[in-house]
Motif scaffolding. Sequence first.
Motif, PDB file in Angstrom:
ATOM      1  N   ALA B 119       9.018  -7.602  26.131  1.00 60.39           N
ATOM      2  CA  ALA B 119      10.252  -8.023  26.782  1.00 60.39           C
ATOM      3  C   ALA B 119      10.325  -7.417  28.172  1.00 60.39           C
ATOM      4  CB  ALA B 119      11.462  -7.564  25.965  1.00 60.39           C
ATOM      5  N   TYR B 120      11.284  -7.872  28.951  1.00 56.91           N
ATOM      6  CA  TYR B 120      11.487  -7.262  30.269  1.00 56.91           C
ATOM      7  C   TYR B 120      12.976  -6.998  30.494  1.00 56.91           C
ATOM      8  CZ  TYR B 120      12.438 -12.105  31.709  1.00 56.91           C
ATOM      9  OH  TYR B 120      12.933 -13.369  31.806  1.00 56.91           O
ATOM     10  N   GLU B 121      13.281  -6.205  31.519  1.00 53.70           N
ATOM     11  CA  GLU B 121      14.650  -5.751  31.728  1.00 53.70           C
ATOM     12  C   GLU B 121      15.505  -6.795  32.442  1.00 53.70           C
ATOM     13  OE1 GLU B 121      13.474  -1.680  33.516  1.00 53.70           O
ATOM     14  OE2 GLU B 121      15.092  -1.285  32.094  1.00 53.70           O
ATOM     15  N   LYS B 122      16.732  -6.922  31.988  1.00 50.87           N
ATOM     16  CA  LYS B 122      17.677  -7.811  32.673  1.00 50.87           C
ATOM     17  C   LYS B 122      18.220  -7.104  33.909  1.00 50.87           C
ATOM     18  CE  LYS B 122      19.383 -10.003  28.462  1.00 50.87           C
ATOM     19  NZ  LYS B 122      20.543 -10.184  27.592  1.00 50.87           N
ATOM     20  N   TYR B 123      18.767  -7.893  34.810  1.00 52.01           N
ATOM     21  CA  TYR B 123      19.244  -7.354  36.076  1.00 52.01           C
ATOM     22  C   TYR B 123      20.734  -7.636  36.224  1.00 52.01           C
ATOM     23  CZ  TYR B 123      18.451  -5.768  40.852  1.00 52.01           C
ATOM     24  OH  TYR B 123      18.455  -5.054  42.016  1.00 52.01           O
ATOM     25  N   VAL B 246      20.242   7.634  42.757  1.00 49.27           N
ATOM     26  CA  VAL B 246      19.516   6.763  41.835  1.00 49.27           C
ATOM     27  C   VAL B 246      20.530   6.031  40.963  1.00 49.27           C
ATOM     28  CG1 VAL B 246      17.921   6.639  39.864  1.00 49.27           C
ATOM     29  CG2 VAL B 246      17.463   8.255  41.720  1.00 49.27           C
ATOM     30  N   MET B 247      20.302   4.736  40.778  1.00 50.88           N
ATOM     31  CA  MET B 247      21.088   3.992  39.802  1.00 50.88           C
ATOM     32  C   MET B 247      20.101   3.327  38.857  1.00 50.88           C
ATOM     33  SD  MET B 247      23.751   0.834  40.243  1.00 50.88           S
ATOM     34  CE  MET B 247      24.532   1.434  41.720  1.00 50.88           C
ATOM     35  N   CYS B 248      20.316   3.498  37.558  1.00 54.52           N
ATOM     36  CA  CYS B 248      19.446   2.850  36.566  1.00 54.52           C
ATOM     37  C   CYS B 248      20.204   1.701  35.934  1.00 54.52           C
ATOM     38  CB  CYS B 248      19.077   3.830  35.458  1.00 54.52           C
ATOM     39  SG  CYS B 248      18.008   5.145  35.970  1.00 54.52           S
ATOM     40  N   ILE B 249      19.615   0.532  35.986  1.00 52.23           N
ATOM     41  CA  ILE B 249      20.230  -0.626  35.343  1.00 52.23           C
ATOM     42  C   ILE B 249      19.630  -0.738  33.940  1.00 52.23           C
ATOM     43  CG2 ILE B 249      20.683  -3.109  35.512  1.00 52.23           C
ATOM     44  CD1 ILE B 249      21.665  -1.668  37.967  1.00 52.23           C
ATOM     45  N   SER B 250      20.509  -0.615  32.966  1.00 51.28           N
ATOM     46  CA  SER B 250      20.041  -0.662  31.581  1.00 51.28           C
ATOM     47  C   SER B 250      20.952  -1.580  30.790  1.00 51.28           C
ATOM     48  CB  SER B 250      20.049   0.754  31.013  1.00 51.28           C
ATOM     49  OG  SER B 250      19.656   0.729  29.675  1.00 51.28           O
ATOM     50  N   VAL B 251      20.907  -2.866  31.146  1.00 46.04           N
ATOM     51  CA  VAL B 251      21.844  -3.819  30.551  1.00 46.04           C
ATOM     52  C   VAL B 251      21.140  -4.745  29.568  1.00 46.04           C
ATOM     53  CG1 VAL B 251      23.504  -3.702  32.428  1.00 46.04           C
ATOM     54  CG2 VAL B 251      21.614  -5.315  32.590  1.00 46.04           C
ATOM     55  N   GLY B 252      20.060  -4.250  29.001  1.00 42.86           N
ATOM     56  CA  GLY B 252      19.413  -5.009  27.946  1.00 42.86           C
ATOM     57  C   GLY B 252      18.077  -5.599  28.355  1.00 42.86           C
TER      58      GLY B 252
END
Lengths: 93, 360
Positions: B119-123, B246-252
């Motif tokens: 899978a890959y990360e959503k933005y 730093v901002m980490c996007i971790s929305v699935g």
Amino acid sequence: MDGKTIVCRCSDVTLKEIRKLISQGYTTFEEIKRLTRSGMGPCQGKTCGQLIMREIANARGQKIQDVKFQTNRPPVVGVKLGLVAEEARRNEK
Amino acid sequence: MKQAELVIIGGGPAGLCAAVSAARSGAKVLIIERNKDLGGQLLKQTHMFFGSEKQYASLRGIDIPAILISELEKYKERVEIIKEATVVGVFEDGVITVLEKEENYFKIAPKALVLATGAYEKYLSFPNNDLPGIYGAGAVQTLMNVHGVKPGNKVLMVGAGNIGLIVSYQLMQAGVKVEAILDAAPKIGGYLVHASKVRRMGVPILTSHTVKEAIGKEELEKAVISQVDEKFSPIEGSEKTLDVDVMCISVGLTPLNELLAMRGCKMKYIPQLGGLVPLRNENYETSVENLFVAGDATGVEEASAAMVEGFLAGLCAAEKIGYRLDNFEEMKNDYLKQLEELRSGPAGKHILSGIEQIVL
């Protein structure tokens, strides 16, 4: 808030541009792709895909699962044409 | 054109287990892996796994690939591995095309395929979301745990699912300050055991919050966050500004499905599984004959489930092309039972409501 909101990182397409196209009646991913190149870059729609589908869904009052993504075609990453030709020649022999 | 019996696309948890299972059954296996090392996401998972012993619980993710690779070595006369190679096309006649190290392009005609692409990360879209310093949480985990690079000094984590919580903890282990973890949902999505751990270390977890804007000239300097109402709309006047670099996007995550879609597998968008997934039967075979799937590509779950799906898909794909183990039924039922157990908790209920819509 004057910063740009980038939806497609490959071709630098903004949320504003996408919303403008949707308001002009371009409410499918394929149409928006043809007008902006979103989905045609190195990532092949992996960043912009769901973001644009969500915008389309909101504008049409639908759920995201009812919005069609683009047709996936090979190759999924860039391949030099010379390499394709080499393999074709090998297979001719 | 290269001939092959069973090609496995992806050498992560699902792909490696599929390879072990198929080779054990007697099939000749070819693994194609995009990266330099086998292991996929396991390679950056420095935390211990839950579950039962069969899915390597109490081991750290990074230690699991070596176990699976040594298992594969038992069958090395029928296992081939191509690394740093990407499958770029899957065609109607079953032929696949591979790009190896950007210098070699070739075709393979396999009898069967197991697709374990992950899978890959959503933005997320918000103003200035392309400033340097804004990453996917998975990318930060790779930077730190694989390459030993500290991403910055002060982090805003966007998303309180398991990845957001675990990466926050690992950032703190690396000496990075996590200013806050936020999530648009009114409840924390990840396991409470992970959430409690970061809370005990003094990190606020702000539910019903979103990132409104990123600020910075050349790179991220500040983030504006705000509360959201039950319709996820920002509440005016609730904004706060955090000093973060730093901002980490971790929305699935969403399944990496492009090869399946291009081959013409019947697909369905299932929110519970993270996006567009292929329909498949109990053996993890898709609507296209001899094309099997396993792991996050068939629905985003934990690595433990990906491994069991891999074992099951590898076993069934081998059987389909003529390599049936004497205890095939027993093995298959064991894997199905393990999956049932893994999905028996509250998170599993949600996953199962998605899976029931895709089983052929």
